[in-house]
Design a protein around this motif. Sequence first.
Motif, PDB file in Angstrom:
ATOM      1  N   GLN A  93       0.868  -1.184   0.000  1.00  8.31           N
ATOM      2  CA  GLN A  93       0.000   0.000   0.000  1.00  8.31           C
ATOM      3  C   GLN A  93       0.898   1.225   0.000  1.00  8.31           C
ATOM      4  OE1 GLN A  93      -2.266   0.760   3.650  1.00  8.31           O
ATOM      5  NE2 GLN A  93      -3.997   1.475   2.420  1.00  8.31           N
ATOM      6  N   ILE A  94       0.718   2.106  -0.961  1.00  6.81           N
ATOM      7  CA  ILE A  94       1.581   3.277  -1.105  1.00  6.81           C
ATOM      8  C   ILE A  94       0.918   4.479  -0.446  1.00  6.81           C
ATOM      9  CG2 ILE A  94       2.847   4.726  -2.717  1.00  6.81           C
ATOM     10  CD1 ILE A  94       3.667   1.747  -2.697  1.00  6.81           C
ATOM     11  N   LEU A  95       1.468   4.914   0.667  1.00 12.10           N
ATOM     12  CA  LEU A  95       0.907   6.035   1.417  1.00 12.10           C
ATOM     13  C   LEU A  95       1.236   7.360   0.745  1.00 12.10           C
ATOM     14  CD1 LEU A  95       1.909   4.889   5.021  1.00 12.10           C
ATOM     15  CD2 LEU A  95      -0.291   4.532   3.864  1.00 12.10           C
ATOM     16  N   SER A  96       0.402   8.369   0.963  1.00  8.96           N
ATOM     17  CA  SER A  96       0.694   9.721   0.475  1.00  8.96           C
ATOM     18  C   SER A  96       1.833  10.316   1.296  1.00  8.96           C
ATOM     19  CB  SER A  96      -0.540  10.618   0.602  1.00  8.96           C
ATOM     20  OG  SER A  96      -1.507  10.279  -0.354  1.00  8.96           O
ATOM     21  N   ARG A  97       2.838  10.831   0.600  1.00  9.20           N
ATOM     22  CA  ARG A  97       3.976  11.464   1.251  1.00  9.20           C
ATOM     23  C   ARG A  97       4.350  12.734   0.484  1.00  9.20           C
ATOM     24  NH1 ARG A  97       7.173   8.868   4.684  1.00  9.20           N
ATOM     25  NH2 ARG A  97       6.978  10.841   5.752  1.00  9.20           N
ATOM     26  N   PRO A  98       5.059  13.653   1.123  1.00  9.50           N
ATOM     27  CA  PRO A  98       5.617  14.801   0.399  1.00  9.50           C
ATOM     28  C   PRO A  98       6.814  14.371  -0.436  1.00  9.50           C
ATOM     29  CG  PRO A  98       6.335  14.837   2.682  1.00  9.50           C
ATOM     30  CD  PRO A  98       5.356  13.695   2.565  1.00  9.50           C
ATOM     31  N   PHE A  99       7.295  15.251  -1.300  1.00 11.69           N
ATOM     32  CA  PHE A  99       8.490  14.942  -2.084  1.00 11.69           C
ATOM     33  C   PHE A  99       9.716  14.924  -1.180  1.00 11.69           C
ATOM     34  CE2 PHE A  99      12.072  15.614  -4.867  1.00 11.69           C
ATOM     35  CZ  PHE A  99      11.756  14.847  -5.976  1.00 11.69           C
ATOM     36  N   ALA A 100       9.880  15.956  -0.365  1.00 11.76           N
ATOM     37  CA  ALA A 100      11.013  16.037   0.567  1.00 11.76           C
ATOM     38  C   ALA A 100      10.523  15.784   1.988  1.00 11.76           C
ATOM     39  CB  ALA A 100      11.683  17.405   0.479  1.00 11.76           C
ATOM     40  N   HIS A 101      11.272  14.996   2.741  1.00 10.84           N
ATOM     41  CA  HIS A 101      10.942  14.696   4.135  1.00 10.84           C
ATOM     42  C   HIS A 101      11.343  15.894   4.993  1.00 10.84           C
ATOM     43  CE1 HIS A 101      11.085  12.679   8.060  1.00 10.84           C
ATOM     44  NE2 HIS A 101      10.351  11.719   7.526  1.00 10.84           N
ATOM     45  N   ASP A 102      10.417  16.842   5.098  1.00 12.81           N
ATOM     46  CA  ASP A 102      10.747  18.124   5.721  1.00 12.81           C
ATOM     47  C   ASP A 102      10.252  18.205   7.161  1.00 12.81           C
ATOM     48  OD1 ASP A 102       8.008  18.241   5.228  1.00 12.81           O
ATOM     49  OD2 ASP A 102       8.046  20.337   4.616  1.00 12.81           O
ATOM     50  N   LEU A 103      10.390  19.371   7.763  1.00 14.77           N
ATOM     51  CA  LEU A 103       9.769  19.699   9.036  1.00 14.77           C
ATOM     52  C   LEU A 103       8.578  20.601   8.715  1.00 14.77           C
ATOM     53  CD1 LEU A 103      12.942  20.426  11.208  1.00 14.77           C
ATOM     54  CD2 LEU A 103      11.467  18.414  11.315  1.00 14.77           C
ATOM     55  N   PRO A 104       7.370  20.041   8.673  1.00 11.60           N
ATOM     56  CA  PRO A 104       6.208  20.772   8.148  1.00 11.60           C
ATOM     57  C   PRO A 104       5.895  22.078   8.869  1.00 11.60           C
ATOM     58  CG  PRO A 104       5.737  18.426   8.319  1.00 11.60           C
ATOM     59  CD  PRO A 104       7.040  18.655   9.018  1.00 11.60           C
ATOM     60  N   PHE A 105       6.317  22.210  10.127  1.00  7.88           N
ATOM     61  CA  PHE A 105       6.013  23.432  10.875  1.00  7.88           C
ATOM     62  C   PHE A 105       6.626  24.675  10.220  1.00  7.88           C
ATOM     63  CE2 PHE A 105       5.601  21.041  15.187  1.00  7.88           C
ATOM     64  CZ  PHE A 105       4.361  20.576  14.799  1.00  7.88           C
ATOM     65  N   PHE A 106       7.691  24.493   9.465  1.00  7.54           N
ATOM     66  CA  PHE A 106       8.371  25.642   8.861  1.00  7.54           C
ATOM     67  C   PHE A 106       7.799  26.031   7.500  1.00  7.54           C
ATOM     68  CE2 PHE A 106      12.002  24.105  11.572  1.00  7.54           C
ATOM     69  CZ  PHE A 106      11.979  25.199  12.439  1.00  7.54           C
ATOM     70  N   ARG A 107       6.868  25.240   6.973  1.00 10.58           N
ATOM     71  CA  ARG A 107       6.367  25.501   5.631  1.00 10.58           C
ATOM     72  C   ARG A 107       5.268  26.560   5.618  1.00 10.58           C
ATOM     73  NH1 ARG A 107       9.998  22.902   5.314  1.00 10.58           N
ATOM     74  NH2 ARG A 107      10.707  25.005   4.823  1.00 10.58           N
ATOM     75  N   THR A 108       5.298  27.397   4.584  1.00  7.51           N
ATOM     76  CA  THR A 108       4.156  28.248   4.298  1.00  7.51           C
ATOM     77  C   THR A 108       3.048  27.359   3.736  1.00  7.51           C
ATOM     78  OG1 THR A 108       4.866  28.647   2.022  1.00  7.51           O
ATOM     79  CG2 THR A 108       5.690  30.176   3.718  1.00  7.51           C
ATOM     80  N   GLU A 109       1.841  27.895   3.632  1.00  6.31           N
ATOM     81  CA  GLU A 109       0.752  27.101   3.070  1.00  6.31           C
ATOM     82  C   GLU A 109       1.074  26.638   1.662  1.00  6.31           C
ATOM     83  OE1 GLU A 109      -3.184  28.662   3.252  1.00  6.31           O
ATOM     84  OE2 GLU A 109      -3.053  29.212   5.361  1.00  6.31           O
ATOM     85  N   LYS A 110       1.550  27.537   0.830  1.00  8.92           N
ATOM     86  CA  LYS A 110       1.868  27.191  -0.544  1.00  8.92           C
ATOM     87  C   LYS A 110       3.042  26.217  -0.615  1.00  8.92           C
ATOM     88  CE  LYS A 110       0.059  31.354  -2.796  1.00  8.92           C
ATOM     89  NZ  LYS A 110       0.395  32.526  -3.653  1.00  8.92           N
ATOM     90  N   GLY A 111       4.034  26.399   0.256  1.00 10.42           N
ATOM     91  CA  GLY A 111       5.176  25.496   0.275  1.00 10.42           C
ATOM     92  C   GLY A 111       4.772  24.093   0.706  1.00 10.42           C
ATOM     93  N   PHE A 112       3.909  23.995   1.706  1.00 11.10           N
ATOM     94  CA  PHE A 112       3.423  22.700   2.174  1.00 11.10           C
ATOM     95  C   PHE A 112       2.664  21.979   1.066  1.00 11.10           C
ATOM     96  CE2 PHE A 112      -0.039  20.145   3.962  1.00 11.10           C
ATOM     97  CZ  PHE A 112       0.666  19.279   4.776  1.00 11.10           C
TER      98      PHE A 112
END
Length: 373
Positions: A79-98
Motif C-alpha cells: 500500500q503506497i501512502l501519500s507522502r511529500p516529495f522532501a521529508h521536511d519539518l512541516p512546521f516551517f512551511r508556508t501554506e503554498k510550500g506545504f
Amino acid sequence: MSVLYDIVNFNSDASCLDSFHWLSILHGGERSQLFRWLRLFIDHEKPVSIGFTGATLADINAFNPEALKLLRNYPDIFQILSRPFAHDLPFFRTEKGFCLNLTLGQRTAKNLIGRFSQLYLPPEFMQTNRQTALLAEHGVKATFIMESRFKDRDRKRIPIEPYVLKGIPEGHLICIPVTGNLTNAYLKTIQRLDSTIWYKAISPNESSLIWRDGESSFLLPDGLEREKYWLLCSREVRRHLVVPDINKLLCYENGYPVHPFSAWLNEMSMLWFIQRVCQLENRVINSMSALDISRWLHCINSDILSSVEKDSPIVQLRAFNNDSIGTYCIQRSNRGLEGEALLEIADKGGMISGDHIWQKKAIIREKLVYELL
C-alpha cells in the motif's frame, strides 16, 4: 489471533543513511538489497503500508527500476501512502510550500508506481491544524499520530482508537493512532535477534499499528536476514493493509498536538540554516520556476538538521551467526555539509556538478521535478 498494521516510513535522506550507502543498496537490479528487501514481503505474504518520499522514489527510478516494478505489480502487498516529495519539518512551511511539497510527492508516486492511497504519513508526526485542512482539500482522508512522540499532557488527550481530527478553519480527517512501544520492540528484535521482545510487546487478540523506518535494517550488518527474522517471528500475527472503518470512528473531535522540536534544535546550531531556507521558500513561491523549486526541495530535508543536532545511536547488537552481543554505533551522515552546499547553490544560482554521490543524486531529482512540473 492478533492483527498488525505495518506502517513504514521510507526516507532515503535519513540522517544515518549516507548517500553512498543508499546508492549501494539500490545497486544490482534484482540482486540489490532493496529489491530483495521488497521480495521478503511478497515471498512471505506480509502486506505493508509504505510511505516513500518522492525524493526516494526518484532515486529508485534512476538506479533500481526493477524495485518499482515490484511495487507496481503487487498492490495487495504494498500500500503506497501519500507522502511529500522532501521529508521536511512541516512546521516551517508556508501554506503554498506545504501544498507544493505534498503535490509533488503524490505526483511522483502516481507517475512512477501508478497509485497512492488517501492515507497521509506526516514527516516526524508534525502537522499543524491548518495543514489538516489543506490535506483534506487535497483529497487526503486520513493521517497518523504516535502518542509516544508527544509530551505527557498531550498524550493523555490522544484517543487510542481512530477519531475525527479537526482542521482550521474547517475540514476533517480521520486520525489513526500508532502503537508507540512497538517501534522500540521492532528495533530491539532485529538488533538482538530475540523474538520474545516482540511477543511481549504485541497485544494478544487485538489490533495494533506499528510505525518504523524502512531503512532501519539496512543500517545493520546482515540487515536483510534480520528483517526476515522479524517478519517470521510475527508469524502468529495476521497482517492487513490500513483501511479505516468510518463506521467505527470515535465521535470525538480534536486538534493535532504540537510535536516537540528539541531533537532538531538541540544546540540551536542550525537555526541560521532554517532562517535562510524560509527566506528561500518565499522567493521560490513567488517565482515558481522548476529550477528554484527543485533547489528548495533539496534544502528542506529534516535530516540535514538531524545529522548535525542528534548523536549517533549506539545499540546492543547480537551477531547473526553466533550469540555474541556487543555495542554497535550507527553513524550519522555528514548531511549538514550537503545541505549547506545545496543551500549556497539555491541562493546564488549556478549548476550542481561534481563527482560526489549526493551531487549525482540531486541532479536526478531535479530532472524528475522538471518532468512533474
